[in-house]
Design a protein around this motif. Structure first.
Motif, PDB file in Angstrom:
ATOM      1  N   LEU A 130       0.832  -1.207   0.000  1.00  0.00           N
ATOM      2  CA  LEU A 130       0.000   0.000   0.000  1.00  0.00           C
ATOM      3  C   LEU A 130       0.867   1.258   0.000  1.00  0.00           C
ATOM      4  O   LEU A 130       0.579   2.226  -0.718  1.00  0.00           O
ATOM      5  N   ASP A 133       2.337   1.737  -3.493  1.00  0.00           N
ATOM      6  CA  ASP A 133       1.328   2.180  -4.450  1.00  0.00           C
ATOM      7  C   ASP A 133       0.937   3.631  -4.209  1.00  0.00           C
ATOM      8  O   ASP A 133       0.748   4.411  -5.157  1.00  0.00           O
ATOM      9  N   ASP A 195      -7.497  -9.181   0.431  1.00  0.00           N
ATOM     10  CA  ASP A 195      -6.729  -7.976   0.774  1.00  0.00           C
ATOM     11  C   ASP A 195      -7.541  -6.933   1.521  1.00  0.00           C
ATOM     12  O   ASP A 195      -7.031  -5.859   1.827  1.00  0.00           O
ATOM     13  N   ASP A 231      -8.640   3.066  -4.074  1.00  0.00           N
ATOM     14  CA  ASP A 231      -8.018   1.785  -3.742  1.00  0.00           C
ATOM     15  C   ASP A 231      -8.909   1.029  -2.756  1.00  0.00           C
ATOM     16  O   ASP A 231      -9.108   1.492  -1.624  1.00  0.00           O
ATOM     17  N   ARG A 233      -8.407  -1.447  -0.965  1.00  0.00           N
ATOM     18  CA  ARG A 233      -7.719  -1.950   0.226  1.00  0.00           C
ATOM     19  C   ARG A 233      -7.843  -1.001   1.411  1.00  0.00           C
ATOM     20  O   ARG A 233      -7.538  -1.375   2.543  1.00  0.00           O
ATOM     21  N   PHE A 234      -8.304   0.223   1.145  1.00  0.00           N
ATOM     22  CA  PHE A 234      -8.542   1.163   2.231  1.00  0.00           C
ATOM     23  C   PHE A 234      -9.952   1.037   2.816  1.00  0.00           C
ATOM     24  O   PHE A 234     -10.336   1.841   3.671  1.00  0.00           O
TER      25      PHE A 234
END
Length: 345
Positions: A130, A133, A195, A231, A233-234
């Motif tokens: 993360l 990215d 993820d 994103d 993943r947040f």
């Protein structure tokens, strides 16, 4: 000031006695302070009687020396300390306190162990990805033009008087301790699913059916997040019946319970084939992402929600078309009104 030849002042202050011995009793004289030493706090010399006023002799007071003031302060502190020690000795002993604690009811604690023993290593690796990215994204960003945020920060806003703030801070606070845990906060970390971090209500059974539902929701979150170039993943997912999704400490927490409830009521085996989950995550994104611009629910927050809807409208329509959903029907339906136009919690 006059004081009967200096007798009211004291014979140990020689400088003061010399000056004041020349003063007329009952008369006040203006003088200039020329030195301060350890024997007397103020020594007056060069007294001028050009401006004299009547001053009662009985109001004259001897000036305390520095040593006397320090001695009084030391005696006061020692007295307060002795009083505190006396109170402490009168209280219960340590053994009595421990015996009282032993009689109180205790709550059984359960140690929560992650299902995956390598969870911590995987989590650290995910966080490192993360960071990499985000660093790459930051290099592509352009500086925004000055706006309302800069106006508020640079020019400031009116604050209440500091005296009022201090008065409020000095008030005694009443604190009530409760064993009741607020809805949406009694959660445990299950691990990562695709993820995305996933939490579950501590006292509710995490079934295999719900695990599969969570996997499907992760796919939906990834697809809808791509609409906003965000994103996924947040996003943190969790499950608890009746709890609202939250924007807490700059983090997104989405409850998948409404999706499960809808799927059960409508006998939907795969929520990725139904528009409800997409509309729900879309509505949450519009609501929560707008909080990054304004944390308070109000007209500014409403403005930013509308800006997000307009900015990413074409991407949203492309996703609906790619999934085979009728955008026009969704727009005019009750679901569309609730998820696309209102604030989704």
């Amino acid at each position: 000031g006059g004081g009967g030849g200096g007798g009211e002042i004291g014979d140990d202050e020689q400088t003061s006695t010399t000056v004041l011995a020349q003063a007329t009793p009952g008369t006040f004289y203006f003088g200039r302070v020329e030195q301060v030493d350890e024997d007397s706090l103020v020594v007056l010399v060069a007294v001028s009687s050009s401006q004299a006023h009547e001053f009662p002799p009985n109001l004259l007071r001897r000036i305390k020396s520095v040593q006397e003031v320090q001695a009084e302060r030391t005696a006061t502190v020692e007295g307060e300390l002795a009083e505190l020690l006396g109170q402490a000795q009168e209280g219960p002993s340590r053994a009595e306190i421990e015996a009282e604690i032993a009689t109180l009811p205790t709550k059984e604690r359960v140690r929560i162990v992650p299902e995956d023993p390598n969870w911590e290593q995987q989590e650290r690796a995910l966080i490192d990805r993360l960071r990499e990215d985000m660093a790459a994204v930051e290099e592509t960003l352009e500086s925004e033009a000055p706006g309302s945020d800069q106006l508020l920060v640079e020019h400031g806003f009116e604050l209440p008087p500091i005296e009022q703030a201090r008065a409020a801070l000095s008030q005694k606070a009443t604190v009530t301790v409760s064993s009741r845990v607020k809805t949406g906060y009694d959660l445990i970390r299950i691990g990562n699913i695709g993820d995305l971090a996933f939490f579950h209500h501590r006292t509710t059974t995490f079934t295999e059916e719900r695990r599969e539902l969570a996997r499907q929701v992760v796919d939906v979150v990834k697809e809808v997040s791509a609409v906003f170039a965000f994103d996924p993943r947040f996003v943190t997912l969790f499950y608890q019946s009746g709890s609202r999704s939250r924007f807490i400490k700059q983090r997104l927490m989405y409850n998948i319970w409404p999706i499960e409830d809808h799927a059960k009521k409508n006998n939907i085996a795969d929520i990725r084939s139904d528009v409800f989950a997409y509309a729900y995550i879309y509505g949450l994104h519009v609501h929560k992402l707008a909080h990054y611009h304004d944390i308070v629910h109000g007209t500014r927050h409403d403005f930013y929600m509308n800006e997000l809807r307009v900015e990413f409208l074409l991407e949203w329509l492309d996703l609906l078309e790619a999934k085979g959903f009728d955008a026009a029907s969704l727009e005019t339906s009750e679901l569309g009104t609730t998820m696309l136009k209102h604030v989704v919690f």
